[in-house]
Design an enzyme around this catalytic site. Sequence first.
Site, mmCIF file in Angstrom:
data_model
loop_
_atom_site.group_PDB
_atom_site.id
_atom_site.type_symbol
_atom_site.label_atom_id
_atom_site.label_comp_id
_atom_site.label_asym_id
_atom_site.label_seq_id
_atom_site.Cartn_x
_atom_site.Cartn_y
_atom_site.Cartn_z
ATOM 1 N N ARG A 331 0.933 -1.144 0.066
ATOM 2 C CA ARG A 331 0.087 -0.131 0.100
ATOM 3 C C ARG A 331 0.709 1.257 0.029
ATOM 4 N NH1 ARG A 331 -2.769 -0.644 4.493
ATOM 5 N NH2 ARG A 331 -4.647 -1.622 3.774
ATOM 6 N N SER A 334 2.436 1.195 -4.170
ATOM 7 C CA SER A 334 1.842 0.895 -5.372
ATOM 8 C C SER A 334 0.864 2.290 -6.002
ATOM 9 C CB SER A 334 1.005 -0.540 -5.652
ATOM 10 O OG SER A 334 0.070 -0.274 -4.259
ATOM 11 N N VAL A 453 -9.383 1.484 -4.351
ATOM 12 C CA VAL A 453 -8.977 0.159 -4.277
ATOM 13 C C VAL A 453 -7.963 0.007 -3.324
ATOM 14 C CG1 VAL A 453 -9.405 -0.444 -6.605
ATOM 15 C CG2 VAL A 453 -7.099 0.366 -6.236
ATOM 16 N N GLU A 454 -7.514 -1.084 -2.816
ATOM 17 C CA GLU A 454 -6.528 -1.273 -1.653
ATOM 18 C C GLU A 454 -7.280 -0.361 -0.572
ATOM 19 O OE1 GLU A 454 -2.453 -1.060 -2.232
ATOM 20 O OE2 GLU A 454 -2.492 -2.527 -3.978
ATOM 21 N N GLY A 455 -8.453 -0.789 -0.150
ATOM 22 C CA GLY A 455 -8.860 0.204 1.093
ATOM 23 C C GLY A 455 -9.302 1.519 0.423
#
Length: 767
Positions: A331, A334, A453-455
Amino acid sequence: MEILILLIVAVVLLFAVKEIRRSLISRPMFKFFKRVLPPLSQTEREAMTAGDVWWDAELFSGRPDWQRFHSHKPPQFTEEEQAFIDNQLETLMAMLDDFKIVQQDRDLPKKVWDYIRKEKFFAMIIGKEFGGLDFSPAANSYIVSRIATRSISAAVTVMVPNSLGPGELLTHYGTDEQKNYWLPRLADGTDIPCFALTAPEAGSDAGAIPDTGIVCKGEHDGKEVVGIRLNWDKRYITLAPVATVLGLAFKLYDPEGLIGEKEDIGITCALIPTNHPGVETGERHLPLNQAFMNGTTYGKDVFIPLDWIIGGQDYAGKGWRMLMECLSAGRGISLPALATATGHVAQRMTGAYAYVRQQFGLPIGKFEGVQEAMGRIGGLNYSVESMRRLTVESLCAGKSPSVITAMTKYHMTEMGRQIMEDAMDIHAGKGIQLGPKNYLGHGYMATPISITVEGANILTRNLMIFGQGATRCHPYVLKEMDAAANPDEEQGLKDFDGLLMKHLAFGSSNFFGCLAMGLTGSRFVGSPVSGPTSKYYQHLTRLSRALALTADVAMLTLGGDLKRKEMLSARLGDVLSHLYMASAVLKRYEDDGRQHGDLAYVEYAVQRHLHLIAEAFRGFFNNFPNRFVAWTLRLAVFPFGIHFAAPQDAQLQAIADDMMVPGATRDRHTFLCYWKDDAKDMTGHMELAFLAMKENEAVYKRLQKAEKRGEIPPDLAGDELVKAARKAELLSADEAKVIKKVEQLRLTAIAVDQFAPGTLEKKAFAK
């Protein structure tokens, strides 16, 4: 006097005599703490305790050690990493035609796929012993960021295998057999991985994953073995349509007790070849007009052996912690890399466009309305790049700071969104009309992807940053929670008693420290540097102490309710985040050697962060339900009121002017932005026009003055301008040749793409 002495003696006895203290203070507080302790699910606890703490813990403690902070040196690329960046990366960049990728093919060209696999772009995090590149987080972040300045679709394709996925999970948790088989295949591109976590009704809430695995007996390779029968339905899975190996998260159950006494084993991760019977992949999503592969995967009654669990049977039920520990690092690299790319491209290209595009005889970057947006772009980009560097520094130091990476993901993508909106406002039609010359459009459309995305950012801000930071970063709370949860109550009370005394001393020190710093305006707080930035360290130390005090009081007063009062807790998370971002800005300024050209950007960025910290405190105090506590806290923290102002107009104008000047400062702030020395290139056409106009600035000023005097007609451009200037004897023959070429570049730069009738209608749609 005698009464005062008696009171002092009583207080001393109360705290100094262990038995009295435990009976009258610690035991009641222990019971109160157990009662108000926010209830945590197993997945919440695993998420909360995953990863490490770093500089965030010092900021939360109220006592940041700035000298130690500056002693950490920024990471440097190895010779191998630099050679890869100079060669393979630059070769890949030159191969990318983002308009063709997104609007025509909806896919990377085969030659790009082949090159990415051959040169091991998918293997940056895989060790050399398995054939990978084993690059540092710094190199990983740089490479993905630079690719993203050219093509978000290509960057995401490279990013995902080097973030959360089979490669990282195998590296950290895989059995020797799994590593030796899969990692070389992932490294050389034989296999393409994806990881399936998100389900239709289970995104942020991992505990709601409906996908199941039942331990049972079944047939594999012609033999009856104990294995898992899986059922899953996943979506939003990047690379799923082209993946050859699927990482899968599911809930594992053992109703027959075949592998233990526990029926509900918990979230588990397995690795499954996509050609295994029953595995379905291939159907694509179309994420906001991007071309990276993203789609679904599902399976019904798919039987796999137990040794396909990542890490083997010993790691059954440990999947969520595995994911949280890996995600906390990914996180931080990226999606922040995509936000960084946005900042670098927007600052470089907007500065150029604002000079090249003229209105009323002036570059549009000279108009104050445009300068306001330009100033934000430059100032925010300085914060974004600073935050990227500091977070990468922590990762290179071997840390996996989950709170820091959550802050990084949330705030960098949000600042990237603001940067992109300002850049689009300035470019107007130039940014709206898609085509080979549009360097903003695809990035603008991709911005919500990073936000989501990713949370999702709403979740990250409202639940993760303070929710995890309040326990992980606080010097005592997590230990007190462990003491309160100890099944041996007497041992728990003993541990709690010692922690409580330290906590009370910590809180008292913070209260009086805040009051003293507030009354003196931080003037007597130490600073590790001298000069114009020294005052910022003093203010940040004061506000760090204020956060420690306010968080303590909030947790004590509201207990478990603070978890549900997301608007309140998010504001405290904002305070921690902006403390971190301001720290990053100041450290970058020092690491770069205090470049004079950077000072306007530094001052804008830090003043903005200080202002937003103050506004977060203001919102917290105004909405805190216990008004007496809120009033007391505000008086202690800001005895003379909240007076951290937003940056001034002059700072925005200074940054805007600087963005329209080629040279070292501009290059230093936008070094990731890729452009070709080609007037037909996506960014090259604007860059070359800008540089040519700046090189001939004196000539253009001469022509502008002549226009004002009426010597040449107004609003001329291109060949007409050159002819009129020659006729008025304002240009020599050589100058006329030069200006003619410059005008061609300028008109090309401000032009937008257009297509013949029928061209767009014949465009290939999603595969």
